[in-house]
Design a protein around this motif. Structure first.
Motif, PDB file in Angstrom:
ATOM      1  N   ASN A 293       0.821  -1.210   0.000  1.00 43.90           N
ATOM      2  CA  ASN A 293       0.000   0.000   0.000  1.00 43.90           C
ATOM      3  C   ASN A 293       0.850   1.254   0.000  1.00 43.90           C
ATOM      4  OD1 ASN A 293      -2.359  -1.460  -0.036  1.00 43.90           O
ATOM      5  ND2 ASN A 293      -2.622  -1.438   2.190  1.00 43.90           N
ATOM      6  N   HIS A 294       1.864   1.307   0.899  1.00 44.91           N
ATOM      7  CA  HIS A 294       2.705   2.488   0.974  1.00 44.91           C
ATOM      8  C   HIS A 294       3.529   2.665  -0.300  1.00 44.91           C
ATOM      9  CE1 HIS A 294       2.571   2.514   5.662  1.00 44.91           C
ATOM     10  NE2 HIS A 294       1.537   3.128   5.115  1.00 44.91           N
ATOM     11  N   GLY A 295       4.034   1.548  -0.824  1.00 48.45           N
ATOM     12  CA  GLY A 295       4.831   1.629  -2.051  1.00 48.45           C
ATOM     13  C   GLY A 295       4.005   2.122  -3.221  1.00 48.45           C
ATOM     14  N   ALA A 296       2.801   1.598  -3.339  1.00 45.15           N
ATOM     15  CA  ALA A 296       1.910   2.030  -4.420  1.00 45.15           C
ATOM     16  C   ALA A 296       1.539   3.494  -4.266  1.00 45.15           C
ATOM     17  CB  ALA A 296       0.656   1.161  -4.423  1.00 45.15           C
ATOM     18  N   GLN A 297       1.375   3.937  -3.031  1.00 49.94           N
ATOM     19  CA  GLN A 297       1.046   5.342  -2.787  1.00 49.94           C
ATOM     20  C   GLN A 297       2.181   6.248  -3.224  1.00 49.94           C
ATOM     21  OE1 GLN A 297      -0.013   6.167   1.276  1.00 49.94           O
ATOM     22  NE2 GLN A 297      -0.038   8.384   0.976  1.00 49.94           N
ATOM     23  N   PHE A 298       3.426   5.843  -2.941  1.00 49.70           N
ATOM     24  CA  PHE A 298       4.586   6.636  -3.346  1.00 49.70           C
ATOM     25  C   PHE A 298       4.655   6.754  -4.864  1.00 49.70           C
ATOM     26  CE2 PHE A 298       8.949   7.195  -4.680  1.00 49.70           C
ATOM     27  CZ  PHE A 298       9.436   8.164  -3.822  1.00 49.70           C
ATOM     28  N   VAL A 299       4.509   5.623  -5.545  1.00 53.49           N
ATOM     29  CA  VAL A 299       4.580   5.623  -7.008  1.00 53.49           C
ATOM     30  C   VAL A 299       3.472   6.480  -7.602  1.00 53.49           C
ATOM     31  CG1 VAL A 299       4.360   4.182  -9.065  1.00 53.49           C
ATOM     32  CG2 VAL A 299       5.750   3.392  -7.135  1.00 53.49           C
ATOM     33  N   ALA A 300       2.258   6.388  -7.043  1.00 55.85           N
ATOM     34  CA  ALA A 300       1.144   7.182  -7.550  1.00 55.85           C
ATOM     35  C   ALA A 300       1.369   8.668  -7.313  1.00 55.85           C
ATOM     36  CB  ALA A 300      -0.156   6.727  -6.893  1.00 55.85           C
ATOM     37  N   GLU A 301       1.884   8.997  -6.135  1.00 53.98           N
ATOM     38  CA  GLU A 301       2.104  10.410  -5.798  1.00 53.98           C
ATOM     39  C   GLU A 301       3.159  11.033  -6.675  1.00 53.98           C
ATOM     40  OE1 GLU A 301       3.366  13.198  -1.964  1.00 53.98           O
ATOM     41  OE2 GLU A 301       3.164  11.027  -1.740  1.00 53.98           O
ATOM     42  N   TYR A 302       4.166  10.243  -7.031  1.00 49.48           N
ATOM     43  CA  TYR A 302       5.270  10.777  -7.818  1.00 49.48           C
ATOM     44  C   TYR A 302       5.293  10.188  -9.223  1.00 49.48           C
ATOM     45  CZ  TYR A 302       6.687  12.500  -3.279  1.00 49.48           C
ATOM     46  OH  TYR A 302       6.711  13.128  -2.064  1.00 49.48           O
ATOM     47  N   TYR A 303       4.110  10.064  -9.809  1.00 52.93           N
ATOM     48  CA  TYR A 303       4.003   9.652 -11.209  1.00 52.93           C
ATOM     49  C   TYR A 303       4.682  10.709 -12.075  1.00 52.93           C
ATOM     50  CZ  TYR A 303       1.947   8.016 -15.583  1.00 52.93           C
ATOM     51  OH  TYR A 303       1.774   7.537 -16.859  1.00 52.93           O
ATOM     52  N   ILE A 304       5.520  10.277 -12.990  1.00 52.00           N
ATOM     53  CA  ILE A 304       6.315  11.209 -13.796  1.00 52.00           C
ATOM     54  C   ILE A 304       5.569  11.528 -15.094  1.00 52.00           C
ATOM     55  CG2 ILE A 304       8.540  11.613 -14.920  1.00 52.00           C
ATOM     56  CD1 ILE A 304       9.704   9.503 -12.995  1.00 52.00           C
TER      57      ILE A 304
END
Length: 366
Positions: A293-304
């Motif tokens: 969950n946390h990893g997916a949140q990071f990737v979603a927040e910092y989508y390039i």
């Protein structure tokens, strides 16, 4: 006998006027105006004189046409600003082999990049972060962006990184307008909740190895991410303890084994002075990835949402398929390299540099 390189800043002994430093600073608006004027400039109609190859008629129309096209669409007034961001347990030292290749290939006047290799806050010769609050990857990214702007690259730069540096590069690309493109050689992300298509047999082998690493080789990340102060205090008490903790990573995370000198250089830099509490505490970022969950949140927040490139190395500790990486940014460049692992800049500099060159050539518009 080697030829002496002249120092062009030295004035004759009898000079009565001292030169003053001058900095070339062309506003981005002026460059855009020039480019527009070039594009709008019309070519003359073809005539016998401007189409013949007989030299006494002067310049040919075809030469001017080609020069106009190159000037408007390919020519760069200046070199491409490129910031290379290290991770843990790395430092700026990991980029020295890559910098050596650039030095051998180019002269200062022909180098197509402004290469900036900063030490992250709290690493090597950089100042330590504040003591009054936690300091995370977003803070590090803010400092890197300010550094690039202060160096005169507010008009645009490319960020590249591996390990923690890849995460900082991701933040730069997603949050800062001055970062125009991002290339990484590490693209860790948690396994998606739903299967993604286009996962090859090679990808499945990579994922099997990644799961093995998570099960048997990632305890360090859990310790550093949840008890960074404790492990930092322990390792700061003994250079040999730090050598054992860090040396293991250098030996296991790549198929190209580093020399003992390479390991000792990095550990010495981490040990002098003994500030391991922060240098290990920086890996606090790892706790973000300890759950899906946390990893997916990071990737979603910092989508390039900018040109994004990913160079995959076969023996990376946490490889991901191209299909996964494509969900984390506007992936326009992907290349899988059949050799190399986590420390690509240090152990596979020729390959990584070639990938960076190709990516920049593909995406940079100035």
């Amino acid at each position: 006998m080697s030829q002496m390189v002249p120092d062009f800043s030295t004035v004759p002994a009898g000079a009565i006027v001292a030169p003053t430093p001058f900095t070339v600073d062309i506003p981005e608006a002026a460059l855009e105006e020039l480019k527009t004027l070039v594009e709008l400039s019309k070519l003359p109609k073809k005539t016998y004189e401007n189409t013949t190859t007989e030299k006494y008629h002067g310049l040919t129309r075809s030469w001017l046409e080609n020069a106009k096209s190159y000037w408007a669409h390919e020519f760069e007034w200046d070199a491409v600003p490129l910031v290379l961001i290290h991770g843990w347990p790395g430092s700026f030292l990991e980029f020295l082999p890559l910098l050596k290749l650039l030095k051998e290939e180019y002269k200062p006047a022909t180098l197509p990049y402004h290469v900036i290799v900063p030490s992250l806050p709290g690493f090597a010769f950089s100042d330590a972060p504040p003591l009054k609050r936690d300091f995370d990857l977003s803070d590090a990214a803010a400092i890197i962006d300010k550094l690039m702007i202060d160096l005169g690259f507010g008009g645009g730069y490319v960020a590249q990184g591996g390990d923690v540096g890849s995460k900082i590069s991701r933040i730069l690309g997603s949050k800062y307008s001055s970062c125009k493109a991002v290339h990484v050689n590490y693209c860790y992300m948690p396994e998606p909740a739903k299967p993604l298509g286009n996962v090859t047999a090679t990808d499945l082998e990579d994922l099997k190895r990644a799961r093995e690493f998570k099960a048997t080789g990632s305890a360090y990340a859990l310790e550093q991410g949840t008890r960074s102060s404790t492990i930092g205090l322990v390792l700061s008490s003994s250079p040999l303890a730090l050598l054992a903790w860090v040396g293991e990573k250098f030996l296991e995370w790549s198929d190209e084994k580093p020399s003992l000198d390479t390991i000792l250089e990095s550990v010495s830099l981490l040990s002098l002075p003994l500030e391991g509490v922060w240098k290990l505490g920086f890996a606090n970022s790892e706790k973000t990835f300890n759950s899906t969950n946390h990893g997916a949140q990071f990737v979603a927040e910092y989508y390039i949402r900018k040109p994004f490139g990913f160079s995959s190395f076969a023996k990376e500790i946490a490889p991901v398929p191209k299909a996964w990486a494509a969900t984390s940014g506007d992936l326009v460049f992907y290349r899988r390299n059949e050799r190399g692992g986590h420390f690509a800049a240090n152990k596979m500099p020729e390959v990584l540099l070639e990938d960076i060159k190709d990516f920049v050539t593909q995406v940079w518009t100035g």
